[in-house]
Structure formats: C-alpha cells, structure tokens
Design a protein around this motif. Structure first.
Motif, PDB file in Angstrom:
ATOM      1  N   SER A 253       8.279  -7.916 -46.531  1.00 36.26           N
ATOM      2  CA  SER A 253       7.215  -7.355 -45.722  1.00 36.26           C
ATOM      3  C   SER A 253       6.870  -8.212 -44.530  1.00 36.26           C
ATOM      4  O   SER A 253       6.310  -7.721 -43.568  1.00 36.26           O
ATOM      5  CB  SER A 253       5.976  -7.095 -46.575  1.00 36.26           C
ATOM      6  N   HIS A 254       7.195  -9.500 -44.576  1.00 43.64           N
ATOM      7  CA  HIS A 254       7.020 -10.197 -43.315  1.00 43.64           C
ATOM      8  C   HIS A 254       8.073  -9.768 -42.298  1.00 43.64           C
ATOM      9  O   HIS A 254       7.711  -9.332 -41.201  1.00 43.64           O
ATOM     10  CB  HIS A 254       6.933 -11.717 -43.440  1.00 43.64           C
ATOM     11  N   PRO A 255       9.372  -9.828 -42.622  1.00 43.83           N
ATOM     12  CA  PRO A 255      10.332  -9.276 -41.651  1.00 43.83           C
ATOM     13  C   PRO A 255      10.000  -7.837 -41.242  1.00 43.83           C
ATOM     14  O   PRO A 255      10.267  -7.432 -40.119  1.00 43.83           O
ATOM     15  CB  PRO A 255      11.659  -9.337 -42.404  1.00 43.83           C
ATOM     16  N   GLY A 302       6.182 -17.224 -46.406  1.00 42.22           N
ATOM     17  CA  GLY A 302       5.204 -18.004 -47.157  1.00 42.22           C
ATOM     18  C   GLY A 302       3.847 -18.139 -46.482  1.00 42.22           C
ATOM     19  O   GLY A 302       2.886 -18.558 -47.115  1.00 42.22           O
ATOM     20  N   HIS A 303       3.763 -17.729 -45.195  1.00 38.63           N
ATOM     21  CA  HIS A 303       2.451 -17.851 -44.558  1.00 38.63           C
ATOM     22  C   HIS A 303       1.450 -16.839 -45.114  1.00 38.63           C
ATOM     23  O   HIS A 303       0.277 -16.896 -44.788  1.00 38.63           O
ATOM     24  CB  HIS A 303       2.546 -17.775 -43.029  1.00 38.63           C
ATOM     25  N   HIS A 304       1.930 -15.912 -45.921  1.00 36.49           N
ATOM     26  CA  HIS A 304       0.986 -15.011 -46.583  1.00 36.49           C
ATOM     27  C   HIS A 304       0.476 -15.598 -47.888  1.00 36.49           C
ATOM     28  O   HIS A 304      -0.324 -14.989 -48.576  1.00 36.49           O
ATOM     29  CB  HIS A 304       1.657 -13.667 -46.865  1.00 36.49           C
ATOM     30  N   MET A 305       0.975 -16.768 -48.229  1.00 35.14           N
ATOM     31  CA  MET A 305       0.691 -17.300 -49.552  1.00 35.14           C
ATOM     32  C   MET A 305       0.072 -18.692 -49.504  1.00 35.14           C
ATOM     33  O   MET A 305       0.186 -19.453 -50.458  1.00 35.14           O
ATOM     34  CB  MET A 305       1.981 -17.302 -50.377  1.00 35.14           C
TER      35      MET A 305
HETATM   36 CU   LIG Z   1       3.844 -12.364 -42.058  1.00 36.64          CU
END
Ligand SMILES: [Cu+2]
Ligand code: HEM
Lengths: 540, 212
Positions: A253-255, A302-305
């Motif tokens: 979901s980040h890509p 990982g910036h979502h975590m």
């Molecule tokens: Cu993201």
C-alpha cells in the motif's frame, strides 16, 4: 493559435462505426475500454463522495449529528475502500491510459485486447463483490484492515476483502498489457527516447502494479482465511504476529500511493507542455525520476509503522528512505516550472488544474517529509494531520490531474469542446474548496484531534465546520462538471482534430479517433513535445 | 483484417512480434505469481525464526519420502513439457499431444499423493489454526506450521489444477491441428507456466519437508 485545427477528421470513428450495446460490451478496442473504465471510476468517485459528505456532515457538531457511531465507523471505511481501490488506483491508468497509450505509441491497440476487456469485467466483479459487502453490513475496520480487529470485527469484512482482491487482478492485467505494449507495439520512428512522458509514467506505474498488487492480494486473502477458517497467522493466541500484517499491507500500500500519483504526474507533464507551447525541460530527468520514485517506493513502507513497535534504527532508515521520494518529486516540480518559464502560456482549464496540482503536491509532499521525521510523527500519527497529508496528495494532487486529463482529453475522446467559462468556474471552486476542506485538518491534527473519531471537544468545532463547508464547495464543483460535460456530449461544439495545438503524439489521430486509431500508418519524425519544429497539420 | 480462424493478430504487425509479446506477457505474469507466493514464504521465515524447534518437530509429521517422489514426478514432467515445445516447433502435433499427456499424468499423480497426504493430516488432526489437534506439539508454532503448510501446498495445488487445465487445452489444440511449426505460441507460454509451478514446488519441498 491552433496550427492543426481544421485538418481532416475521420468520418468513421470508434464511437460511430458500431453502436449496438453488444458492440460496446464485447469490444476489444482500447478506446472503448478506456471509456468504459472512465464511466466506472466516475461512478466510484460519486459513491465515495457521497460517503465523504455523510462523514463531513456528521462532524459538523461535536456530538452525534445524523448517524450513530457504528455507522460512522462503516462510513469512513467504505469511503476509504471506495476511493482508494475503486477510484484512485484504476482512475488514470485504466481510463486515460487505456485510451491514449496505444495512440501515443502509434499502435492500433494494446498488446492483449481480450485481456484488456477481461480487466473491465474483473473490475466490475470485484466492485460488485465490494458493493455487496457494503450493502450487507459494511465494514468498520478502516481501509487499512489492521489485524487483529479486521479478523474479529462482526461486520462483512470478508466480501469486501475478496472484492479488493479481485480488483487487483484487473490492475495487474492493465500493467502487464501496458508494459508489453510499450515493448512490442511502438510504431516506426518511436525510439525509446521519444516515448511520451505520460507513457513513461504509466510504464513505471505498471511495474509497481505487477510487482506489488499480488502481495496485497495475498495478504487480504490471508485475513479472509483467518476470518473464515481461523488459521491463526495474525492471531497472538496461536503464536501469530499481528504486526506482520502491517508489514505485508504496507509493502503494497505504500507503493500503491505511487500507482496513484505517478500517472497523475504523467498527465501533468503532457498538459504543461501543451499549454506552455514549449519543449519539456529535462525529458530524461523526468523519466528517470519516475523510476526513482517507483524504486524507492518499495523501501519505505515502514514509515507507516513508526509507532508499531518497530526498532528505532529501523524507523530512522525508513524515514530517510521516505524522504528520498521528495527529492525525485522535487525534480519533477522543478522541471514543470522550468517548462512553463518563458513559455507562451495559454491558461486554459487543464493548465489551471496543473497549477492546483503543483501547489497541492508541494504541500502534501512537504508534510510527507515532516511526518517521515520519526519524532514528529509520534505526535501526528493517527491524527487529522495524516488525513490532511494524504488528502493533499491523493485528492488534491491526483484528483487535479484526473480533472486536468478529463478536460485535456475530452475533445480527443468525444470530439466535443466543453464550455470554457463554466469549467473555469468549476475548477476555481474545486481548488478553493479543496483548500478550505483540508487546510483546517492540518490544524485539527496538530491540536490533537485523532482520525476516525466520531466525537470531538467543542473548541474544535469551528475548524470542523470550515472543513465541511469546503467539502460542500467541492461537491458543488463536481456537480457542475458533471452537468456541463454531459451537456457538451450532446450540445457541445464539435472539436477540431487538435483543438489545443498540442504536439503530443496522441493528437496525430482524429478527435475522436478512427476505429483502429490511424487511417494510414503513423510515423514519428520529431522528438516528443517538440515545439521548435513547425509541423503540417495532419490527422491520420 | 484478421479472420476469426487465423491465430495471427493484425495489430502486432509481424508474427515475431506477436510471439515476443506473448512471451513477455507471460514472463510478467510469472513475476507477479512469484510475488503472490512471497507473503507465504516471508511468513514462513518469520515464524520459523520464532519457533525453530517446533518447526523441526512438526516437519516430522510430513511424509518426506513421498514428497521426494512428488518432486521427481514434477521434474520429469517438466522435461516432457520441454519436449512438447521441441516437437511442436517441428510441427509434430501427435507427438506433442502425447508427451503433454504424459506430463499431465505425472501432474495427476502428484496431486493424488498430495490428496492422500491431506487425508492423513485430516485423520491425525494436523490442521491449521482452530482445527489443530496434534498433542505432541505446542499449539503456539505447531498450528502455524500447519497453517503455512496448507497455505503453501494448497496454493501450489490450485496452481497445479490450473496448469493441468492449461495442458489439457494444449493437448486438445495440438490434436485438432491448431498448433503448427509456424504457430505454437500457446504451447511455449503454457509450457513456461508449467515450469513455474514446478519451480514453486522446488522451493516448497525443502522448506516444509527437509527442516532440520
Ligand atoms: Cu507510505
Ligand atoms: C514526499 C513524499 C511522501 C512522504 C515522505 C510521505 C510520508 C508519509 C508518512 C511518514 C506517513 C505515515 C504517517 C503516519 O501514519 O503517522 C504517510 C501516510 C500516508 N501517505 Fe504519505 N508520504 C509521501 C507522499 C505520499 C503520496 C504521493 C501519497 C498518495 C498519493 C501518500 C499517501 C499517504 C497515505 C494514504 C497515508 C496514510 C495511510 C493511512 O494510515 O491511512 N503519501 N506518508
């Protein structure tokens, strides 16, 4: 003004050569498929918009307003699911990409027309399944489906997950088709260095689609299994790890946010050139930065975590990698601005949307860098600040690009001109309405209002009312567009083959194009977006 | 204009181009298939790291000997599929169909063994998640091993079924004379798919059956 206006238009077009219903439903023509997708994604946008308005109306007052807390949870989930998977992801590639990519390359169609048609029906099946889940009992997990809540929620999560899983195949097929088309169906003269930047953007997007979508598909399927068979993969009681879900989810979901934004950037590049009458500044840099973004995008999930128990070192690395995206994005912004600089600007509505795009993208990108800073993100995580950040990019920027594309290619697709003044009014309303809607949300988030909450302290009300007022302006702007575009289909003035005098290759074919795009084989003799060589008007 | 009976499609311009496009399309599809499996492999890695001993013990409940037979069956079948491509390039339709049928037979054998093994797990209670009933292994980890076991082998078996259908369709095409020395794109790309399904097994087999 219009160097190529008035040149010969084909009498038989893809729209009028066959008109039966089955000639549409069974078509293999990429243009008709593009139009079908356009209709479908606009319906999705409408549905998502209705959900959004319900949310905003509910938030007019600090307490309950029109719906219950449970309905509210469902509404924001359905809004997110609809907007992300039914609208944003397919919007530009499947609708406009399908329509113009083959024409830009001088091809008669995409490489696999039958698969292309299948992708429409797969999308419809997936969307149908999702809608079925929504009508059955909705879901209240948020569009991110975090475990363990999503595996235990009593709502109809499973059909919605399956629906999104199915839609994924539609995306994969589109990506596969585009990549193969670019490799095998370029007309004579279409060297790699002449490929239009919109096509490069779609190519980069397609890679992400093919590589990342199956990962999402599998993880959603696993959540489904977990719900139906209790397999225990994300269930701590059986030794599973719920955070593993977050890794797998964000790995796609980040890509996926670049699946949304890269095609938008491609549109912007086309429009900037056309309305500045100027060669693109830094063709290679723009193409390369597309791939830079696509590549880095895979290593920043990982910036979502940051607050999910990830090691501090890990968070730092993910934070820095995320910021790299901003560099590539900035390269593009510099190039667009440099292209406009000294050009002979023709401020038509598509260009107005471009200006909106650049402004909002910068805001969204800079706040992205801000939240990629781990220590700041601990404060902003899961607040309205994040909501504002991604809406600035996804709604602000990507939607601007979608609307720019819609207006820029409207004459190409339907052979009609839209009314200029009304469209100006709508565009200004939307850009202004957007800022009124989402700027207050940055402030709300910074004041500590969490996202996905039904109630809030009374002192935050004025900002919420402001936001809802902006949303109403947005709704008004969209309705206006819907009305005048539908009007123009019937009563609009017929368009010239190249109403903008654009040097984009897609304008070589008629507007609307002939059934197989070109009546004689196209040849490409100049660089793409090249405004220095005068050109005889032509429409194949 | 392409006629409905001709397999050559006009928009490709040339025949080589059509073949190139089909190959590229299939490779991209295979790439996305690989990524479909990655979550499961990653999950396997993570949980094996969490529960190393349990995974070793759980693996002993699997029939490693039979899995070796299965591996041999699949590798040999791939050879036959490669032969099919070889024969069809020479236009030998009957031989093509024959070797494809042999490969299919091996595939069916593979699935037969798999089915028998599943049945054994069923009776034993070596099942995923909630249904896990093995007593000599802790639920934490043990049930995860069998979850991953069923997901990996199950997903693989589904791919086998699809691949068998594909080969069946190729056999029919070869017998009815659709494929010739000039036109045999489906055999080539169908063969690629079969090989991929094989390769998946070559990863699954050591991970699940040869844990030490
Ligand atoms: Cu993201
Ligand atoms: C300069 C580039 C960008 C950076 C550095 C960046 C950084 C971040 C970070 C760190 C977060 C997580 C914040 C949190 O949850 O606490 C985030 C969330 C998000 N970003 Fe971005 N971002 C960038 C561009 C984009 C783009 C281009 C899009 C969409 C097209 C986007 C969409 C989102 C979404 C949807 C979320 C929230 C997901 C959720 O929790 O629901 N971002 N971004």
């Amino acid at each position: 003004m219009n160097p190529s206006a008035g040149s010969s238009q084909p009498d038989i077009t893809y729209l009028n050569h066959e008109t039966t219903v089955s000639s549409w439903l069974l078509t293999r023509d990429h243009k008709r498929i593009g139009v079908m997708f356009l209709v479908l994604v606009i319906l999705a946008l409408l549905l998502g918009g209705v959900f959004a308005m319900v949310l905003r109306i509910e938030l007019l007052t600090p307490g309950p307003t029109i719906i219950s807390a449970m309905t509210y949870n469902r509404m924001f989930t359905l809004h997110g699911v609809t907007m992300v998977w039914l609208f944003m992801i397919p919007a530009i590639p499947s609708a406009f990409g399908n329509f113009v990519l083959p024409i830009m390359l001088g091809a008669k169609d995409v490489a696999f027309p039958r698969l292309n048609l299948a992708s429409v029906y797969i999308y419809v099946a997936g969307a149908g399944l999702t809608l079925f889940g929504m009508l059955w009992s909705g879901a209240d997990t948020g569009w991110t489906f975090y475990t363990p809540y999503s595996t235990t929620s009593p709502t109809a999560v499973a059909p919605i997950l399956l629906g999104v899983f199915v839609i994924g195949f539609s995306t994969i097929i589109t990506g596969l088709n585009f990549i193969t088309t670019v490799h095998t169906l370029r007309a004579p003269g279409m060297h790699w260095s002449r490929i239009p930047l919109f096509v490069w953007a779609l190519y980069g997007t397609s890679i992400i689609q093919v590589v990342a979508t199956p990962v999402l598909g599998m993880v959603l399927l696993l959540v489904c299994f977990e719900r139906v068979f209790g397999v225990g993969l994300f269930d701590p009681a059986r030794g599973g790890d719920p955070v593993l879900f977050q890794h797998m989810f964000w790995f796609y979901s980040h890509p996926a946010v670049y699946i949304m934004v890269l095609p938008a950037m491609g549109v912007i590049t086309e429009v900037v050139c056309a309305f500045s009458r100027k060669n693109i500044f830094g063709y290679k840099m723009i193409a390369a930065s597309t791939f830079g973004i696509a590549f880095v995008g895979f290593f920043s999930w990982g910036h979502h975590m940051f607050v999910s128990g990830q090691s501090t070192f890990g968070s730092g690395v993910f934070g820095v990698l995320s910021m790299l995206v901003a560099i590539f994005t900035a390269i593009k912004i510099f190039n667009w601005v440099a292209t406009m600089y000294g050009g002979s600007i023709d401020l038509k509505v598509p260009l107005l949307y471009v200006l909106g795009f650049i402004f909002l993208l910068m805001f969204g990108g800079m706040t992205g860098v801000a939240v990629a800073t781990t220590s700041l993100d601990v404060h902003w995580h899961d607040t309205y600040f994040i909501v504002a950040h991604f809406h600035y990019i996804m709604v602000g920027a990507v939607l601007m690009a979608f609307l720019a594309a819609l207006h820029y290619w409207w004459p190409k697709m339907f052979g009609r001109v839209y009314p200029e003044r009304w469209s100006f009014l709508a565009a200004s309303t939307i850009i202004f309405g957007f800022i009124v809607t989402f700027l207050p949300q940055f402030l709300l988030g910074n004041l500590g209002m969490p996202r996905r909450y039904y109630q809030y302290p009374a002192e935050l009300q004025w900002l919420n009312v402001l936001s809802t007022a902006g949303a109403s302006l947005l709704a008004f702007g969209f309705s206006l567009i819907a009305v005048y575009l539908l009007w123009s289909l019937r009563y609009g003035e017929a368009s010239a083959a190249n109403p903008w005098g654009s040097k984009g290759y897609e304008w070589h074919s008629g507007s609307p194009p002939a059934p197989h795009n070109f009546t004689e084989a196209p040849r490409f003799e100049r660089e793409v977006h090249d405004y220095t060589v005068p050109e005889a008007p032509r429409a194949y | 204009m392409p006629t409905e009976t001709s397999p050559w499609e006009e928009h490709f311009g040339s025949r080589e181009n059509q073949s190139k496009a089909a190959q590229l399309g299939m490779w991209l599809f295979l790439g996305s298939e690989v990524l479909l499996f990655t979550n499961l492999f990653v999950g396997y890695g993570v949980y094996r790291y969490y529960y190393p001993e349990v995974f070793v013990e759980a693996s002993k409940h699997l029939a490693a000997g039979w899995a070796t037979v299965q591996t041999l069956l699949l590798v040999t079948s791939s050879l036959f599929v490669a032969l099919a491509v070889h024969y069809i390039r020479q236009g030998r339709q009957f031989l093509t169909a024959l070797v494809l049928l042999v490969a299919m037979g091996m595939g069916v054998g593979f699935l037969g063994i798999k089915g028998w093994e599943y049945w054994k797990h069923w009776t034993e209670g070596a099942l995923p998640g909630e249904y896990y009933r093995l007593e000599d292994l802790p639920v934490q980890g043990g049930s995860l091993f069998f979850t991953l076991y069923f997901l990996l082998t199950g997903l693989h078996a589904v791919h086998m079924l699809v691949a068998l259908g594909l080969l069946g369709w190729l056999v029919w095409g070869a017998v009815s004379g659709k494929y010739t020395a000039e036109y045999h794109i489906p055999v080539e790309v169908g063969g690629l798919y079969w090989h991929l399904v094989d390769v998946f097994w070559l990863f699954i087999y050591p991970l699940l059956y040869l844990v030490e």
